[in-house]
Scaffold this active site. Structure first.
Site, PDB file in Angstrom:
ATOM      1  N   VAL A 107      -2.216   5.591   6.627  1.00  0.00           N
ATOM      2  CA  VAL A 107      -2.777   6.935   6.470  1.00  0.00           C
ATOM      3  C   VAL A 107      -4.259   6.930   6.810  1.00  0.00           C
ATOM      4  O   VAL A 107      -4.919   5.889   6.777  1.00  0.00           O
ATOM      5  CB  VAL A 107      -2.565   7.485   5.036  1.00  0.00           C
ATOM      6  CG1 VAL A 107      -1.087   7.546   4.698  1.00  0.00           C
ATOM      7  CG2 VAL A 107      -3.312   6.662   4.012  1.00  0.00           C
ATOM      8  N   ARG A 115     -10.885   4.708  11.475  1.00  0.00           N
ATOM      9  CA  ARG A 115      -9.898   5.406  12.282  1.00  0.00           C
ATOM     10  C   ARG A 115      -8.538   4.720  12.125  1.00  0.00           C
ATOM     11  O   ARG A 115      -8.332   3.615  12.606  1.00  0.00           O
ATOM     12  CB  ARG A 115     -10.324   5.389  13.756  1.00  0.00           C
ATOM     13  CG  ARG A 115     -11.635   6.096  14.041  1.00  0.00           C
ATOM     14  CD  ARG A 115     -11.491   7.612  14.001  1.00  0.00           C
ATOM     15  NE  ARG A 115     -10.464   8.092  14.879  1.00  0.00           N
ATOM     16  CZ  ARG A 115     -10.661   8.581  16.093  1.00  0.00           C
ATOM     17  NH1 ARG A 115     -11.873   8.691  16.565  1.00  0.00           N
ATOM     18  NH2 ARG A 115      -9.642   8.990  16.821  1.00  0.00           N
ATOM     19  N   TRP A 129       0.866  -1.180   0.000  1.00  0.00           N
ATOM     20  CA  TRP A 129       0.000   0.000   0.000  1.00  0.00           C
ATOM     21  C   TRP A 129       0.901   1.228   0.000  1.00  0.00           C
ATOM     22  O   TRP A 129       1.790   1.325   0.841  1.00  0.00           O
ATOM     23  CB  TRP A 129      -0.897  -0.036   1.228  1.00  0.00           C
ATOM     24  CG  TRP A 129      -1.929   1.045   1.264  1.00  0.00           C
ATOM     25  CD1 TRP A 129      -1.922   2.131   2.071  1.00  0.00           C
ATOM     26  CD2 TRP A 129      -3.104   1.141   0.464  1.00  0.00           C
ATOM     27  NE1 TRP A 129      -3.017   2.909   1.834  1.00  0.00           N
ATOM     28  CE2 TRP A 129      -3.771   2.320   0.843  1.00  0.00           C
ATOM     29  CE3 TRP A 129      -3.650   0.345  -0.537  1.00  0.00           C
ATOM     30  CZ2 TRP A 129      -4.960   2.721   0.247  1.00  0.00           C
ATOM     31  CZ3 TRP A 129      -4.826   0.751  -1.111  1.00  0.00           C
ATOM     32  CH2 TRP A 129      -5.471   1.920  -0.720  1.00  0.00           C
ATOM     33  N   PHE A 157      -1.313  -3.851   8.150  1.00  0.00           N
ATOM     34  CA  PHE A 157      -2.015  -4.730   9.073  1.00  0.00           C
ATOM     35  C   PHE A 157      -1.507  -6.170   8.983  1.00  0.00           C
ATOM     36  O   PHE A 157      -1.564  -6.912   9.961  1.00  0.00           O
ATOM     37  CB  PHE A 157      -3.525  -4.674   8.778  1.00  0.00           C
ATOM     38  CG  PHE A 157      -4.373  -5.216   9.886  1.00  0.00           C
ATOM     39  CD1 PHE A 157      -4.581  -4.482  11.044  1.00  0.00           C
ATOM     40  CD2 PHE A 157      -4.982  -6.460   9.770  1.00  0.00           C
ATOM     41  CE1 PHE A 157      -5.374  -4.975  12.070  1.00  0.00           C
ATOM     42  CE2 PHE A 157      -5.771  -6.962  10.791  1.00  0.00           C
ATOM     43  CZ  PHE A 157      -5.975  -6.214  11.938  1.00  0.00           C
TER      44      PHE A 157
END
Length: 155
Positions: A76, A82, A16, A51
């Site tokens: 980000v 959140r 990502w 993650f």
């Protein structure tokens, strides 16, 4: 790791924002090599996002093949959830891995408060990730040296 061997290091990076994260990975690889770590002693694994990094770190640490693990990623605020929750999960997970396995884990998983996908921010973070990649590699090697100087760990 013994006194004469090159440490075995795994680098896990998220895909990502690869255009930014890649800079920390490449800078870490360059710094490790500059400090004498043989390229064949470093393994690079890419995962989809930050993650996923802690589970991969845990598996690599438990494999017994690595003296240290470096994580590189960017978390980000995407406006949907959140990002603080993801940040906490990743950083806490990485800490747990090193404490549970006795394999040091280093984080260049950055979590800027403000990130906007305009050229000025993209340029800043690309450059910043080079600096962080170099710093995390230095911290890794310094920590491996300091751990080696401690009395042996009684597993």
């Amino acid at each position: 790791m013994n006194q004469t061997s090159s440490p075995r290091i795994a680098i896990i990076s998220s895909s990502w924002h690869r255009d930014i994260v890649h800079n920390s990975t490449q800078a870490a690889l360059a710094e490790l090599q500059r400090q004498g770590v043989a390229p064949e002693q470093v393994s690079h694994i890419e995962v989809p996002g930050a993650f996923e990094i802690p589970l991969h770190a845990q598996r690599l640490a438990r494999s017994g093949r690595f003296d240290a693990i470096i994580a590189c990623g960017l978390i980000v605020n995407g406006g949907i959830y959140r990002h603080e929750f993801v940040t906490t999960a990743v950083i806490d997970g990485l800490m747990r891995v090193q404490l549970d396995t006795d394999v040091p884990v280093f984080s260049a998983v950055l979590t800027p408060r403000d990130f906007h996908e305009h050229e000025e921010h993209l340029r800043f973070f690309r450059e910043h990730f080079v600096k962080k990649g170099t710093e995390v590699a230095q911290a890794c090697l310094q920590t491996l040296r300091s751990l080696q100087a401690l009395p042996p760990h009684e597993g």
